[in-house]
Design a protein around this motif. Structure first.
Motif, short mmCIF file in Angstrom:
data_model
loop_
_atom_site.label_atom_id
_atom_site.label_comp_id
_atom_site.label_asym_id
_atom_site.label_seq_id
_atom_site.Cartn_x
_atom_site.Cartn_y
_atom_site.Cartn_z
N PRO B 361 0.84 -1.19 0.00
CA PRO B 361 0.00 0.00 0.00
C PRO B 361 0.88 1.25 0.00
O PRO B 361 1.87 1.32 0.74
CB PRO B 361 -0.81 -0.12 1.30
CG PRO B 361 -0.81 -1.59 1.59
CD PRO B 361 0.50 -2.11 1.11
N ALA B 362 0.51 2.22 -0.82
CA ALA B 362 1.36 3.40 -1.02
C ALA B 362 1.72 4.10 0.27
O ALA B 362 2.81 4.64 0.40
CB ALA B 362 0.65 4.37 -1.97
N ARG B 363 0.82 4.04 1.26
CA ARG B 363 1.11 4.79 2.50
C ARG B 363 2.38 4.29 3.18
O ARG B 363 3.03 5.04 3.91
CB ARG B 363 -0.08 4.73 3.45
CG ARG B 363 -0.41 3.36 3.97
CD ARG B 363 -1.79 3.38 4.65
NE ARG B 363 -2.48 2.13 4.42
CZ ARG B 363 -2.50 1.13 5.30
NH1 ARG B 363 -1.92 1.24 6.46
NH2 ARG B 363 -3.14 0.01 5.01
N LEU B 365 5.12 3.60 1.70
CA LEU B 365 6.27 4.24 1.04
C LEU B 365 6.37 5.70 1.44
O LEU B 365 7.41 6.33 1.29
CB LEU B 365 6.15 4.13 -0.47
CG LEU B 365 6.24 2.73 -1.03
CD1 LEU B 365 5.90 2.73 -2.51
CD2 LEU B 365 7.62 2.16 -0.81
N ALA B 366 5.28 6.25 1.92
CA ALA B 366 5.29 7.65 2.31
C ALA B 366 5.74 7.82 3.74
O ALA B 366 5.81 8.93 4.24
CB ALA B 366 3.91 8.26 2.11
N THR B 367 6.04 6.74 4.41
CA THR B 367 6.48 6.85 5.79
C THR B 367 7.86 6.22 5.94
O THR B 367 8.25 5.83 7.01
CB THR B 367 5.51 6.13 6.73
OG1 THR B 367 5.30 4.83 6.21
CG2 THR B 367 4.21 6.87 6.85
#
Ligand code: FAD
Ligand code: FAD
Lengths: 338, 387
Positions: B361-363, B365-367
Motif C-alpha cells: 500500500p502506497a502509504r 512508502l510515504a512513511t
C-alpha cells in the motif's frame, strides 16, 4: 554519406528521424543504449497542452498520428483535469483557453475520489497519454533508420550533411557551454484499479513546480493507464545525479498525492523509479542550428514526449530550408549565447 | 521505530535454527501466518524461542544500510545485525498448457493440501525435477491422492551416482520411496504438453489426470541481500565460514547461499558451514535438460502477469528492451516468476532489484523516513486490485 546523423535515440531523436525520413533523407542514429530507454522510458507520456504554441501544435500532431500507432503505444485521449483547490485557483482555471470549467459538484461527478472541499476544475479534452518507448520504436521503424549502438564523445567528428544532438539530460556532457541541467523526477506505479480515476489529474499548482527554479519541489500529478494502473508523480530536484530512489522526496511526493486523492494511500504500489529531465533556464527547448553542420533538439524538461513531434517539424524545416510551421525564434539556441 | 540487536528474516528451518542461538533482543519476521517455512509449514520442529519477538504475516519490502527493514504492516524496524534466511521459491517452466487452471507448482499444491485442499482420489501427475517431487508426492499420497506417476527429467545415470556419493541421504531417499510404493518414478521423462486434462510425455505416452503438479527446481530468494549490496556468485549469496555476507553485519543461511535443503538450512542457521560439494552435486544431478527450453511454443505465455507470449519476447536480445516494448516482467510480480524463465530461455540478464520488493500500500512508502501512525494494519480501503 548519410544525410543526417542523430545522436540520441529517445523520442526526440526518433521524431526527428521520422520527419526527415518522410522528406526523403537517409538517417542514422547513434546511442549506446536501447532506443527509448532514457527519459523517454522514465516519463509519464502525458500529451498536454500547456497553453503555448509548441505544446498545442504538438498535441494536434499526436492526434493526427494516433490512428497509425500500434495498439501497444496505448494512445488514450483521456483528457486532463486541472484541479482548483480554492477560489484563487478557480480564477486561474477560468483563464485557461479552450477548457471546460467544472464547479465543485461537477468535479466530484467526474472524479469522485478527490478529497472533499475543492473548488472545481477545468477539463482539457484534447489532452491524451501515450506509452512513449513503443511510440519511439515505431517512429524509428517508420523512418527505416539505422540505429547504431555507440556512445558519441565528440560531435565534431561525425561526417554527415547534418548532425542533430538529441541527447536530452546528458547534453551538457557533450556541449558544456549549453545551460542544460538534469532535473531528477520520481514516479510510482500501482497495481490495476480500473475506473478509479478517469482523467489525468493535475493540480493547477503544477506549473509553479515545473517552471520554477526551486531546488526541490513536488506537485500532484496522477495518470490512469489504459491497463487500469495509476502512475503517481511528480517531483523535481536539481543537483542530484544518482538514479536511486530518494526516500524523503518519494515521501513528500506521495504525501502530496494522498492529500488530493486519499484513496491512493491504500492502493498497492508495485514499482518506483526515477528519471532525468533536461532543464533549460527558461524551460523552453533548444531547437535549431548551433554551428557548422550541428543542430540541437534537446532541453525538453518535463514535456518532451508531447513536444517531440513539433520539435521535429521545426527542426526539419530549418535543415531542409522549408517554411517553419511555427515561428522558430523562441526555440533558437542563440538566445543563450552572449 | 523498534530497535533490535538481531533481526532474522524468514522463519523456515534456517531462520528458526538461527533464532535458537541468537542472543540479545531478537525479532523473527515471516510473511506466512505461522512459523516453519516451506518444509514445515506451520508445524515447525524447532519452536520459536521465548525470548524472540515473532512477527508473522509481515512482509519486508525494503532494506537499507544500518540496518532498517521496511515492513508491512509494522513499518520500519531497526536492527544492528541481520540474518537473511529467506529460503527459495519454485522455478516454473513454460510448456504448452502450463497456465491452465489445473496446473500447479508442486510445492504450491503441497502447501494447499497441507492447509486442507481436498485431493482424495484425484489423479495427480507430478513432473519436473529434484528431490522436492518425491516429498510432494508423499504428502499428496498421504492425503489420499492417486499419484499416477512422477516424471523426473534427469536421467537415472546422474541420480544414482549422486545418491551413492551421499550415503547419509540414502535412508531418507529410501524411506520416501517406500512411502510411495506402487507409484511409478520415470526418469528422463517430462511433460511436453497439457491440454483438457491430458498430459503428453516426451516418450509419446498420454495420461488423463485431474491435476498436474510441476516443479523444475528452486530459485533462491536473494532480493533483500541484493538490495543491501551483498555480493552474489552465480545467483547465490556469498558467505564466509561464519555465514557473514560481504556486507559486515549481514549474515545469510539456508537456500539463498546454495540450494541444499533441510540439513544445510539447519546447519547454517546455527552458524555452522555446510558442505559446498553437496550443493554443487545436487545442482548437477538435477540440471535441466536443454530440450525443456524448446517446449514452449510461439503462443505459450512467458509472462503471466502481463500475458506476454514467447513469440512476442523472441525478437529482443535484452530484458530491458523486451520489457519496454512488450511489458514482460512489468506486472505485479515484477519478474519474480518470468525472470528465471527468460534467463534460461533467452539468456536475458535479470534486471536490478529495487524496492518495493512486493506490492505494498502506497502509504508505507510515504512513511519511509518517519514511523507510520499506529493503525489497525488492515484498513484496505482501496478496491481490490484487478488482474
Ligand atoms: C519523471 C518524468 C516525468 C515526465 N513526464 C512527462 C509527461 O508526462 N509528458 C511529457 O511530454 N514529457 C514528460 N517527461 C519528459 C520527457 O520524458 C522527456 O522530455 C523526453 O523523453 C525527452 O526525450 P529525449 O529524446 O530528449 O531524451 P531521452 O529519452 O533521455 O533520450 C536521449 C538519448 O540520448 C542518448 N545519449 C546520451 N548521451 C549520448 C552520447 N554521448 N552519445 C550517444 N547517445 C547519447 C541516451 O542514451 C538517450 O537514449 C517526463 C520526464 C520525467 C523524468
Ligand atoms: C514451495 C516449496 C515447497 C517445499 N517443500 C519441501 C518439502 O516438502 N521437503 C523438503 O525437504 N524441502 C522442501 N522444499 C525445499 C525447502 O526450500 C528446504 O527444504 C527448506 O525449507 C529450506 O529452509 P530455509 O529456512 O532456507 O527456507 P524456507 O523454509 O523457504 O523459509 C524461508 C521463509 O522466509 C520467508 N520470507 C522470504 N522472504 C521474505 C520477505 N521478504 N518478508 C518476509 N518473509 C520472507 C518465507 O515466506 C519463508 O517462510 C520446498 C521448497 C519450496 C519453495
Amino acid at each position: 554519406m548519410t544525410d543526417v546523423v542523430i545522436v540520441g535515440a529517445g523520442i526526440v531523436g526518433a521524431a526527428c528521424a521520422y520527419e526527415l525520413a518522410q522528406a526523403g533523407a537517409t538517417v542514422e542514429l547513434l546511442d549506446p543504449n536501447i532506443p527509448g530507454s532514457g527519459a523517454t522510458a522514465a516519463g509519464m507520456g502525458h500529451l498536454v497542452d500547456l497553453d503555448d504554441d509548441l505544446s498545442r501544435y504538438s498535441v494536434n500532431l499526436w492526434h493526427q498520428l494516433a490512428p497509425q500507432l500500434p495498439k501497444q503505444a496505448e494512445f488514450w485521449n483521456c483528457g486532463t483535469l486541472w484541479i482548483a483547490a480554492n477560489d484563487a485557483e478557480m480564477e486561474e482555471a477560468r483563464r485557461k483557453p479552450g477548457v471546460e470549467l467544472l464547479d465543485a459538484k461537477q468535479l466530484y461527478e467526474a472524479e469522485p475520489h478527490l478529497r472533499p472541499g475543492l473548488a472545481g476544475g477545468a477539463v482539457a479534452k484534447g489532452d491524451a497519454v501515450v506509452y512513449a518507448p513503443v511510440a519511439t520504436r515505431w517512429l524509428l521503424e517508420q523512418a527505416k533508420a539505422k540505429v547504431t549502438r555507440r556512445a558519441v564523445t565528440s560531435l565534431d567528428e561525425i561526417q554527415a550533411g547534418a548532425v542533430i544532438c538529441a541527447t536530452g539530460a546528458m547534453t551538457a556532457k557533450l556541449l558544456p557551454e549549453l545551460p542544460i541541467r538534469p532535473r531528477k523526477g520520481h514516479l510510482a506505479i500501482t497495481d490495476r484499479y480500473p475506473g478509479l480515476v478517469q482523467h489525468q489529474l493535475v493540480e493547477l499548482g503544477y506549473m509553479t513546480s515545473a517552471q520554477g527554479e526551486s531546488n526541490e519541489s513536488v506537485a500532484f500529478n496522477v495518470q490512469p493507464r489504459p491497463t487500469g494502473q495509476l502512475l503517481i508523480g511528480s517531483s523535481r530536484q536539481y543537483n542530484v545525479e544518482t538514479t536511486e530512489i530518494d526516500p524523503p522526496i518519494l515521501d513528500r511526493m506521495l504525501t502530496r498525492a494522498f492529500e488530493l486523492l486519499p484513496v491512493l494511500r491504500d492502493c498497492n504500489v508495485i514499482r518506483t523509479w526515477t528519471g532525468f529531465r533536461a532543464s533549460t533556464p527558461d524551460k523552453i527547448p533548444l531547437i535549431g542550428h548551433l554551428r557548422g553542420n550541428l543542430y540541437l533538439a534537446t532541453g525538453h524538461e518535463g514535456l518532451g514526449v508531447t513536444t517531440s513531434l513539433g520539435t521535429a517539424k521545426i527542426l526539419a524545416a530549418e535543415i531542409l530550408r522549408r517554411p517553419s510551421p511555427l515561428p522558430p525564434a523562441p526555440y533558437r539556441p542563440e538566445r543563450f549565447q552572449t | 521505530m523498534k530497535h533490535y540487536d538481531v533481526a532474522i528474516l524468514g522463519a523456515g528451518p534456517a531462520g528458526l535454527a538461527a533464532a535458537r542461538v541468537a542472543t540479545g533482543t531478537v525479532v523473527l519476521i515471516d510473511d506466512n501466518p505461522q512459523p516453519g517455512g516451506q518444509i514445515w509449514r506451520g508445524a515447525p520442529q524447532i519452536p520459536v524461542p521465548a525470548h524472540v519477538d515473532f512477527l508473522p504475516q509481515t512482509k519486508v519490502f525494503d532494506a537499507q544500510p544500518g540496518f532498517t527493514l521496511q515492513t508491512v504492516p509494522h513499518g520500519p524496524i531497526r536492527a544492528a545485525k541481520l540474518i537473511l534466511a529467506t529460503g527459495a521459491r519454485e522455478l516454473f517452466f513454460p510448456f504448452p498448457g502450463w497456465t491452465e487452471p489445473n496446473v500447479f507448482g508442486a510445492g504450491g499444491l503441497q502447501a494447499l493440501v497441507k492447509s486442507g485442499k481436498p485431493i482424495q482420489n484425484q489423479r495427480v501427475l507430478i513432473a519436473g525435477s529434484g528431490p522436492l517431487l518425491l516429498a510432494v508426492a508423499a504428502t499428496l499420497k498421504k492425503a489420499g491422492a492417486n499419484i499416477v506417476g512422477i516424471a523426473e527429467q534427469a536421467p537415472l545415470g546422474r541420480i544414482v551416482p549422486f545418491l551413492l556419493r551421499y550415503p547419509a541421504k540414502l535412508p531418507q531417499a529410501i524411506a520416501l520411496r517406500a512411502s510411495l510404493l506402487g507409484v511409478p518414478y520415470w526418469t528422463n521423462t517430462w511433460v511436453t504438453r497439457f491440454s483438457n486434462g491430458t498430459a503428453t510425455l516426451n516418450n509419446g505416452r498420454t495420461l488423463n489426470i485431474d491435476h498436474l503438479a510441476t516443479g523444475f527446481g528452486l530459485v533462491p530468494n536473494t532480493e533483500i541481500a541484493q538490495l543491501l549490496g551483498c555480493r552474489l556468485d552465480d545467483g547465490f549469496v556469498v558467505v564466509d565460514s561464519h555465514g557473514q555476507t560481504t556486507v559486515p553485519g549481514v549474515y545469510c543461511a539456508g537456500e539463498p547461499t546454495g540450494i541444499g535443503g533441510l540439513d544445510k538450512a539447519l546447519a547454517e542457521g546455527a552458524g555452522q558451514p555446510y558442505n559446498g560439494a553437496f550443493v554443487r552435486d545436487l545442482a548437477q544431478a538435477f540440471a535441466l535438460n536443454p530440450a525443456l527450453y524448446d517446449l514452449a511454443e510461439p503462443a505459450t505465455l512467458i509472462c503471466r502477469c502481463e500475458t506476454v507470449t514467447k513469440a512476442e519476447c523472441q525478437p529482443y536480445r535484452e530484458w530491458r528492451d523486451a520489457k519496454l516494448q512488450t511489458r514482460c516482467g512489468m506486472g505485479a510480480c515484477q519478474g519474480r516468476l518470468c525472470g528465471p524463465i527468460t534467463q534460461r530461455l533467452f539468456g536475458w540478464t535479470p534486471s536490478s532489484v529495487r524496492p518495493p520488493l512486493v506490492p505494498v500500500p502506497a502509504r508505507y512508502l510515504a512513511t519511509a523516513q518517519t514511523p507510520p501512525a499506529p493503525e489497525s494494519g488492515r484498513s484496505e480501503n482501496a478496491p481490490p486490485a484487478h488482474r
